[in-house]
Design a protein around this motif. Structure first.
Motif, PDB file in Angstrom:
ATOM      1  N   SER A  30       6.033   1.326  -3.040  1.00 46.22           N
ATOM      2  CA  SER A  30       6.192   1.792  -4.413  1.00 46.22           C
ATOM      3  C   SER A  30       7.564   2.446  -4.521  1.00 46.22           C
ATOM      4  O   SER A  30       8.043   3.046  -3.560  1.00 46.22           O
ATOM      5  N   PHE A  34       3.244   7.431  -3.403  1.00 48.15           N
ATOM      6  CA  PHE A  34       2.270   6.851  -2.482  1.00 48.15           C
ATOM      7  C   PHE A  34       0.913   6.684  -3.160  1.00 48.15           C
ATOM      8  O   PHE A  34       0.172   5.758  -2.853  1.00 48.15           O
ATOM      9  N   ALA A  35       0.573   7.573  -4.094  1.00 49.79           N
ATOM     10  CA  ALA A  35      -0.708   7.466  -4.801  1.00 49.79           C
ATOM     11  C   ALA A  35      -0.795   6.125  -5.536  1.00 49.79           C
ATOM     12  O   ALA A  35      -1.830   5.444  -5.474  1.00 49.79           O
ATOM     13  N   LEU A  37       0.920   3.428  -4.830  1.00 55.11           N
ATOM     14  CA  LEU A  37       0.904   2.377  -3.816  1.00 55.11           C
ATOM     15  C   LEU A  37      -0.500   2.194  -3.255  1.00 55.11           C
ATOM     16  O   LEU A  37      -0.986   1.072  -3.128  1.00 55.11           O
ATOM     17  N   HIS A  38      -1.182   3.292  -2.945  1.00 52.70           N
ATOM     18  CA  HIS A  38      -2.541   3.207  -2.399  1.00 52.70           C
ATOM     19  C   HIS A  38      -3.508   2.574  -3.410  1.00 52.70           C
ATOM     20  O   HIS A  38      -4.343   1.743  -3.044  1.00 52.70           O
ATOM     21  N   ALA A  39      -3.376   2.948  -4.673  1.00 54.70           N
ATOM     22  CA  ALA A  39      -4.246   2.381  -5.709  1.00 54.70           C
ATOM     23  C   ALA A  39      -4.015   0.878  -5.845  1.00 54.70           C
ATOM     24  O   ALA A  39      -4.966   0.099  -5.956  1.00 54.70           O
ATOM     25  N   ALA A  41      -2.747  -1.152  -3.514  1.00 48.42           N
ATOM     26  CA  ALA A  41      -3.202  -1.806  -2.279  1.00 48.42           C
ATOM     27  C   ALA A  41      -4.713  -2.025  -2.299  1.00 48.42           C
ATOM     28  O   ALA A  41      -5.198  -3.064  -1.828  1.00 48.42           O
ATOM     29  N   GLU A  42      -5.430  -1.071  -2.851  1.00 44.49           N
ATOM     30  CA  GLU A  42      -6.889  -1.224  -2.953  1.00 44.49           C
ATOM     31  C   GLU A  42      -7.236  -2.412  -3.851  1.00 44.49           C
ATOM     32  O   GLU A  42      -8.135  -3.199  -3.539  1.00 44.49           O
ATOM     33  N   PRO A  48      -7.152   0.769   4.268  1.00 50.24           N
ATOM     34  CA  PRO A  48      -6.257   1.911   4.519  1.00 50.24           C
ATOM     35  C   PRO A  48      -5.473   1.788   5.825  1.00 50.24           C
ATOM     36  O   PRO A  48      -4.338   2.252   5.905  1.00 50.24           O
ATOM     37  N   PHE A  51      -1.736   0.697   5.972  1.00 50.13           N
ATOM     38  CA  PHE A  51      -0.642   1.588   5.576  1.00 50.13           C
ATOM     39  C   PHE A  51       0.021   2.148   6.820  1.00 50.13           C
ATOM     40  O   PHE A  51      -0.638   2.649   7.725  1.00 50.13           O
ATOM     41  N   HIS A  55       4.756   2.218   3.907  1.00 55.37           N
ATOM     42  CA  HIS A  55       4.529   0.882   3.355  1.00 55.37           C
ATOM     43  C   HIS A  55       3.183   0.328   3.817  1.00 55.37           C
ATOM     44  O   HIS A  55       2.584   0.827   4.769  1.00 55.37           O
ATOM     45  N   TYR A  56       2.747  -0.710   3.136  1.00 55.37           N
ATOM     46  CA  TYR A  56       1.589  -1.476   3.584  1.00 55.37           C
ATOM     47  C   TYR A  56       2.083  -2.752   4.238  1.00 55.37           C
ATOM     48  O   TYR A  56       3.022  -3.387   3.752  1.00 55.37           O
TER      49      TYR A  56
END
Length: 102
Positions: A30, A34-35, A37-39, A41-42, A48, A51, A55-56
């Motif tokens: 992102s 990171f929030a 990016l995590h959303a 990625a889900e 998880p 990550f 990055h993922y």
């Protein structure tokens, strides 16, 4: 600049060029948080554990899905530049070079 994901972050993904563990991988970041990016990625279906620091790792078979969901395709150098400019770059800890995660 186009902001597709919730909250306005731009999600960036580089081409699947990185071989490891019998697969080929992309990196997804992102340029804002990171929030976000995590959303994202889900939504792509990444666990998880995919990550790593900033990055993922995205397996080649999920690349098209990430793009279809709104990730912007960029080159490897552009991805790193934008991540660094956003202040989200997290380098490996000193003395841990060559250490393999997972």
């Amino acid at each position: 600049m186009d902001r597709d994901s919730p909250g306005g972050a731009l999600i960036l993904i580089d081409p699947p060029l990185w071989p490891a563990r019998g697969r080929v991988w992309s990196h997804m970041v992102s340029d804002e948080s990171f929030a976000e990016l995590h959303a994202f990625a889900e939504r792509v279906g990444l666990p998880p554990r995919a990550f790593e620091r900033d990055h993922y790792d995205v397996p080649e078979e999920l690349y098209a899905k990430a793009v279809a969901l709104g990730a912007h395709e960029v080159g490897c150098q552009e991805l790193l530049l934008r991540l660094t400019r956003a202040g989200l770059r997290r380098r490996k800890a000193a003395g841990r070079r060559g250490e393999v995660r997972r």
